[in-house]
Design a protein around this motif. Structure first.
Motif, short mmCIF file in Angstrom:
data_model
loop_
_atom_site.label_atom_id
_atom_site.label_comp_id
_atom_site.label_asym_id
_atom_site.label_seq_id
_atom_site.Cartn_x
_atom_site.Cartn_y
_atom_site.Cartn_z
N ASN A 45 0.82 -1.22 0.00
CA ASN A 45 0.00 0.00 0.00
C ASN A 45 0.85 1.27 0.00
O ASN A 45 0.44 2.31 0.51
N GLU A 46 2.06 1.18 -0.58
CA GLU A 46 2.94 2.32 -0.72
C GLU A 46 2.92 2.79 -2.17
O GLU A 46 2.87 1.98 -3.10
N VAL A 52 7.74 8.89 -8.48
CA VAL A 52 8.08 8.86 -7.05
C VAL A 52 9.61 8.85 -6.88
O VAL A 52 10.16 9.61 -6.07
N ASP A 53 10.27 7.97 -7.62
CA ASP A 53 11.74 7.90 -7.52
C ASP A 53 12.39 9.21 -7.94
O ASP A 53 13.37 9.66 -7.32
N LEU A 54 11.85 9.81 -9.00
CA LEU A 54 12.42 11.08 -9.45
C LEU A 54 12.19 12.17 -8.41
O LEU A 54 13.11 12.94 -8.09
N ALA A 55 10.98 12.24 -7.86
CA ALA A 55 10.68 13.26 -6.84
C ALA A 55 11.58 13.08 -5.62
O ALA A 55 12.07 14.07 -5.05
N ASN A 56 11.81 11.84 -5.22
CA ASN A 56 12.71 11.59 -4.09
C ASN A 56 14.13 12.07 -4.38
O ASN A 56 14.81 12.63 -3.51
N HIS A 69 0.84 11.76 -1.97
CA HIS A 69 -0.58 11.68 -1.65
C HIS A 69 -1.36 11.34 -2.91
O HIS A 69 -1.06 11.85 -3.99
N ASN A 70 -2.37 10.50 -2.76
CA ASN A 70 -3.11 9.95 -3.90
C ASN A 70 -4.47 10.63 -4.02
O ASN A 70 -5.25 10.66 -3.07
N GLN A 71 -4.77 11.18 -5.20
CA GLN A 71 -6.06 11.80 -5.48
C GLN A 71 -6.45 11.55 -6.94
O GLN A 71 -5.58 11.28 -7.76
N PRO A 72 -7.73 11.65 -7.29
CA PRO A 72 -8.14 11.51 -8.69
C PRO A 72 -7.43 12.53 -9.58
O PRO A 72 -7.16 13.67 -9.15
N PHE A 73 -7.14 12.14 -10.80
CA PHE A 73 -6.35 12.98 -11.69
C PHE A 73 -6.99 14.34 -11.94
O PHE A 73 -6.31 15.37 -11.95
N ASP A 74 -8.31 14.36 -12.13
CA ASP A 74 -8.96 15.63 -12.46
C ASP A 74 -9.04 16.59 -11.27
O ASP A 74 -9.48 17.73 -11.42
#
Length: 247
Positions: A45-46, A52-56, A69-74
């Protein structure tokens, strides 16, 4: 007396460490995590993936703490406009329309789009006329179909996973998405085929993916751009790229 001085020094050191930790910049990234290989939720659940790797890697260069954080694209761009998050990295095409709402970093991934269908069902893009094509709601793929291919029906989905399932079950005829994303599906279903050539219309796809930031936070854009140049020049970017796309 020595004990008191020592205790005071230790307390001062701990206080400085706490202050430094508290002062560390935090960047809250938002994304729609059903878009492998760019972002997806793993068995633990990660949120994982190329973005993600690039942002890190960028956060490490900036010496910042980052969270995902996970949200709908729109809802990604509205979330930035209301300052719920600092940045959105989610395979977002840089377009003129979006640039009116948010600022973008330099492009970090060159993009193209492609149609995919069950093998043998659709011969070419001309045969897509009157067909139902799945797209992610709020995406440039949806805009492209509405603007450039009025003869097809664009069927919006919250995620491409749902569109892919519906295509397998015959509820839609094709899916239109980023080339790298739809290519991932070939590992799950050998009966898929690309329909025609990739689409590189610059108005919709030709400017690449960028990290979106609130219009009032140009300082963060500058930080991310500087870090992006560094990870590209020192080889970190290529290592991350090869991890997800070398195959």
């Amino acid at each position: 007396m020595k004990k008191i001085v020592l205790a005071s020094l230790i307390g001062l050191g701990l206080g400085l460490a706490s202050a430094q930790a508290a002062a560390q910049q935090e960047i809250k990234f938002v994304m729609e995590a059903t878009y492998a290989p760019f972002e997806y939720v793993d068995a633990n659940n990660e949120i994982q993936g190329f973005d993600v790797d690039l942002a890190n890697a960028l956060c490490k260069e900036i010496d910042a703490k980052c969270s995902f954080h996970n949200q709908p694209f729109d809802s990604l761009i509205p979330a930035l406009k209301f300052r719920r998050y600092d940045a959105a990295i989610s395979g977002i095409d840089i377009t003129e329309q979006r640039q009116q709402q948010v600022n973008f970093t330099d492009a970090y991934y060159d993009n193209a789009a492609a149609f995919v269908a069950i093998e043998g069902k659709i011969a070419d893009q001309a045969a897509l006329t009157d067909k139902r094509i799945g797209v992610q709601n709020g995406s440039t793929h949806q805009s492209y179909l509405i603007d450039q291919m009025p003869s097809v029906t664009a069927v919006p989905y919250a995620s491409y996973q749902d569109a892919f399932i519906d295509m397998q079950n015959g509820r839609i005829d094709s899916v239109f998405g980023d080339t790298a994303v739809v290519a991932e599906w070939f590992e799950k279903n050998e009966k898929l085929a690309f329909v025609g050539q990739p689409v590189t219309n610059a108005k919709y796809f030709g400017n690449g993916f960028g990290i979106a930031v609130n219009k009032d936070n140009q300082a963060l854009v500058d930080q991310l751009n500087k870090a992006l140049k560094t990870v590209k020049s020192n080889g970190q970017y290529q290592v991350i790229f090869d991890k997800y796309f070398a195959k």
